[in-house]
Design a protein around this motif. Structure first.
Motif, PDB file in Angstrom:
ATOM      1  N   TRP A 106      36.650  37.546   3.396  1.00 16.68           N
ATOM      2  CA  TRP A 106      37.306  38.847   3.292  1.00 16.68           C
ATOM      3  C   TRP A 106      38.771  38.682   3.633  1.00 16.68           C
ATOM      4  CZ3 TRP A 106      34.362  37.144   7.235  1.00 16.68           C
ATOM      5  CH2 TRP A 106      34.895  37.173   8.507  1.00 16.68           C
ATOM      6  N   GLN A 107      39.521  39.733   3.349  1.00 14.51           N
ATOM      7  CA  GLN A 107      40.951  39.708   3.623  1.00 14.51           C
ATOM      8  C   GLN A 107      41.329  40.983   4.361  1.00 14.51           C
ATOM      9  OE1 GLN A 107      43.322  39.253   0.131  1.00 14.51           O
ATOM     10  NE2 GLN A 107      45.156  38.734   1.264  1.00 14.51           N
ATOM     11  N   THR A 108      41.967  40.809   5.523  1.00 14.54           N
ATOM     12  CA  THR A 108      42.459  41.960   6.279  1.00 14.54           C
ATOM     13  C   THR A 108      43.919  41.730   6.628  1.00 14.54           C
ATOM     14  OG1 THR A 108      41.672  40.979   8.344  1.00 14.54           O
ATOM     15  CG2 THR A 108      40.256  42.615   7.320  1.00 14.54           C
ATOM     16  N   LEU A 109      44.725  42.704   6.317  1.00 15.01           N
ATOM     17  CA  LEU A 109      46.148  42.691   6.626  1.00 15.01           C
ATOM     18  C   LEU A 109      46.821  41.409   6.129  1.00 15.01           C
ATOM     19  CD1 LEU A 109      45.894  44.123  10.241  1.00 15.01           C
ATOM     20  CD2 LEU A 109      46.414  45.370   8.140  1.00 15.01           C
ATOM     21  N   GLY A 110      46.448  40.993   4.922  1.00 12.63           N
ATOM     22  CA  GLY A 110      47.077  39.842   4.293  1.00 12.63           C
ATOM     23  C   GLY A 110      46.583  38.496   4.779  1.00 12.63           C
ATOM     24  N   ARG A 111      45.564  38.477   5.589  1.00 14.00           N
ATOM     25  CA  ARG A 111      45.045  37.217   6.130  1.00 14.00           C
ATOM     26  C   ARG A 111      43.620  36.996   5.625  1.00 14.00           C
ATOM     27  NH1 ARG A 111      44.275  36.085  12.523  1.00 14.00           N
ATOM     28  NH2 ARG A 111      43.288  34.053  12.329  1.00 14.00           N
ATOM     29  N   GLU A 112      43.391  35.851   4.982  1.00 14.08           N
ATOM     30  CA  GLU A 112      42.080  35.499   4.449  1.00 14.08           C
ATOM     31  C   GLU A 112      41.223  34.900   5.562  1.00 14.08           C
ATOM     32  OE1 GLU A 112      39.215  35.147   1.439  1.00 14.08           O
ATOM     33  OE2 GLU A 112      41.229  35.944   1.170  1.00 14.08           O
ATOM     34  N   GLU A 113      39.993  35.395   5.692  1.00 13.46           N
ATOM     35  CA  GLU A 113      39.074  34.870   6.691  1.00 13.46           C
ATOM     36  C   GLU A 113      37.723  34.633   6.054  1.00 13.46           C
ATOM     37  OE1 GLU A 113      38.903  36.503  10.627  1.00 13.46           O
ATOM     38  OE2 GLU A 113      40.717  37.657  10.267  1.00 13.46           O
ATOM     39  N   GLN A 114      36.927  33.763   6.675  1.00 14.66           N
ATOM     40  CA  GLN A 114      35.582  33.514   6.176  1.00 14.66           C
ATOM     41  C   GLN A 114      34.684  33.094   7.327  1.00 14.66           C
ATOM     42  OE1 GLN A 114      35.778  30.493   3.220  1.00 14.66           O
ATOM     43  NE2 GLN A 114      35.897  28.829   4.675  1.00 14.66           N
ATOM     44  N   ALA A 115      33.382  33.243   7.108  1.00 21.28           N
ATOM     45  CA  ALA A 115      32.388  32.843   8.096  1.00 21.28           C
ATOM     46  C   ALA A 115      31.153  32.354   7.355  1.00 21.28           C
ATOM     47  CB  ALA A 115      32.040  34.012   9.013  1.00 21.28           C
ATOM     48  N   ASP A 116      30.443  31.417   7.967  1.00 25.99           N
ATOM     49  CA  ASP A 116      29.228  30.855   7.386  1.00 25.99           C
ATOM     50  C   ASP A 116      28.035  31.228   8.247  1.00 25.99           C
ATOM     51  OD1 ASP A 116      30.509  29.478   5.259  1.00 25.99           O
ATOM     52  OD2 ASP A 116      31.144  27.941   6.668  1.00 25.99           O
ATOM     53  N   PHE A 117      26.926  31.557   7.570  1.00 26.81           N
ATOM     54  CA  PHE A 117      25.688  31.911   8.244  1.00 26.81           C
ATOM     55  C   PHE A 117      24.547  31.159   7.585  1.00 26.81           C
ATOM     56  CE2 PHE A 117      28.598  35.399   8.727  1.00 26.81           C
ATOM     57  CZ  PHE A 117      28.453  35.771  10.045  1.00 26.81           C
ATOM     58  N   VAL A 118      23.624  30.649   8.383  1.00 29.08           N
ATOM     59  CA  VAL A 118      22.490  29.890   7.870  1.00 29.08           C
ATOM     60  C   VAL A 118      21.216  30.418   8.526  1.00 29.08           C
ATOM     61  CG1 VAL A 118      21.426  27.614   7.664  1.00 29.08           C
ATOM     62  CG2 VAL A 118      23.902  27.838   7.558  1.00 29.08           C
ATOM     63  N   ARG A 119      20.187  30.582   7.722  1.00 26.21           N
ATOM     64  CA  ARG A 119      18.882  30.971   8.269  1.00 26.21           C
ATOM     65  C   ARG A 119      17.804  30.211   7.516  1.00 26.21           C
ATOM     66  NH1 ARG A 119      17.052  37.120   8.945  1.00 26.21           N
ATOM     67  NH2 ARG A 119      18.636  37.024  10.580  1.00 26.21           N
ATOM     68  N   ARG A 120      16.835  29.712   8.252  1.00 26.86           N
ATOM     69  CA  ARG A 120      15.682  29.042   7.657  1.00 26.86           C
ATOM     70  C   ARG A 120      14.575  30.076   7.544  1.00 26.86           C
ATOM     71  NH1 ARG A 120      13.392  23.118   8.752  1.00 26.86           N
ATOM     72  NH2 ARG A 120      14.877  22.758   7.095  1.00 26.86           N
ATOM     73  N   MET A 121      14.032  30.200   6.325  1.00 23.10           N
ATOM     74  CA  MET A 121      13.007  31.207   6.064  1.00 23.10           C
ATOM     75  C   MET A 121      11.729  30.533   5.602  1.00 23.10           C
ATOM     76  SD  MET A 121      15.058  34.093   3.956  1.00 23.10           S
ATOM     77  CE  MET A 121      16.638  34.671   4.495  1.00 23.10           C
ATOM     78  N   ARG A 122      10.641  31.240   5.834  1.00 25.72           N
ATOM     79  CA  ARG A 122       9.341  30.762   5.386  1.00 25.72           C
ATOM     80  C   ARG A 122       8.507  31.974   5.051  1.00 25.72           C
ATOM     81  NH1 ARG A 122       4.643  29.478   8.751  1.00 25.72           N
ATOM     82  NH2 ARG A 122       3.181  28.425   7.395  1.00 25.72           N
ATOM     83  N   ARG A 123       7.744  31.857   3.989  1.00 26.17           N
ATOM     84  CA  ARG A 123       6.876  32.965   3.615  1.00 26.17           C
ATOM     85  C   ARG A 123       5.719  33.045   4.601  1.00 26.17           C
ATOM     86  NH1 ARG A 123       3.833  34.218  -2.079  1.00 26.17           N
ATOM     87  NH2 ARG A 123       3.115  36.250  -1.409  1.00 26.17           N
ATOM     88  N   HIS A 124       5.493  34.242   5.115  1.00 27.58           N
ATOM     89  CA  HIS A 124       4.418  34.452   6.073  1.00 27.58           C
ATOM     90  C   HIS A 124       3.146  34.838   5.324  1.00 27.58           C
ATOM     91  CE1 HIS A 124       8.130  35.298   8.405  1.00 27.58           C
ATOM     92  NE2 HIS A 124       7.532  34.480   9.246  1.00 27.58           N
ATOM     93  N   GLU A 125       2.070  34.220   5.714  1.00 29.63           N
ATOM     94  CA  GLU A 125       0.772  34.511   5.104  1.00 29.63           C
ATOM     95  C   GLU A 125       0.105  35.639   5.876  1.00 29.63           C
ATOM     96  OE1 GLU A 125      -0.191  33.000   2.325  1.00 29.63           O
ATOM     97  OE2 GLU A 125       1.601  31.717   2.371  1.00 29.63           O
ATOM     98  N   ARG A 126      -0.568  36.477   5.128  1.00 26.23           N
ATOM     99  CA  ARG A 126      -1.292  37.571   5.792  1.00 26.23           C
ATOM    100  C   ARG A 126      -2.627  37.062   6.297  1.00 26.23           C
ATOM    101  NH1 ARG A 126      -0.145  43.177   2.813  1.00 26.23           N
ATOM    102  NH2 ARG A 126       2.105  42.906   2.693  1.00 26.23           N
ATOM    103  N   ALA A 127      -2.929  37.414   7.509  1.00 25.73           N
ATOM    104  CA  ALA A 127      -4.188  36.998   8.101  1.00 25.73           C
ATOM    105  C   ALA A 127      -5.299  37.954   7.644  1.00 25.73           C
ATOM    106  CB  ALA A 127      -4.088  37.004   9.626  1.00 25.73           C
TER     107      ALA A 127
END
Length: 131
Positions: A106-127
């Motif tokens: 994103w860009q705020t007040l003329g300054r470009e910024e960024q952030a990285d996010f990581v998540r490990r996902m797994r499909r949950h089985e119904r019991a």
């Protein structure tokens, strides 16, 4: 023509000038600190908004995965609070797991910024209920 009427007044003019100069410097410093604080608050608000948008996106992807929709690569632009957030999503499958990486910029007040996010996902089985 003599400007100073009394010898006792000679030091007061210099003292008044120094005090006035210190007041001006203090006012300029206060305005500078206020402006810097406002700038930092704007950047912090944009960063927090980006984190909340990514968190919501990851939660939706995790819920969709449990419903059977596999996560996929995507590029989106979301506008929130007059700031455009660009989200680039990439997914790597490793066995039963999906490593979802989202880079938001994103860009705020003329300054470009960024952030990285990581998540490990797994499909949950119904019991199944056992009777």
């Amino acid at each position: 023509m003599r400007l100073i009427r009394n010898e006792n007044e000679a030091g007061w003019v210099l003292l008044e000038t120094v005090v006035l100069g210190m007041i001006v410097v203090a006012i300029v410093a206060a305005v500078g600190i206020f402006a810097r604080t406002a700038l930092l608050a704007e950047h912090s608000a944009a960063r927090m908004e980006a984190a909340l948008l990514v968190r919501a996106r990851l939660s939706i992807m995790e819920a969709e995965l449990d419903l059977g929709t596999l996560p996929s690569r995507a590029e989106d632009v979301i506008v929130s609070n007059n700031v455009s957030y660009r989200m680039d999503t990439s997914v790597m499958r490793q066995g039963d797991f999906y490593d979802v990486h989202i880079r938001v910029s994103w860009q705020t007040l003329g300054r470009e910024e960024q952030a990285d996010f990581v998540r490990r996902m797994r499909r949950h089985e119904r019991a199944e209920k056992q009777s």
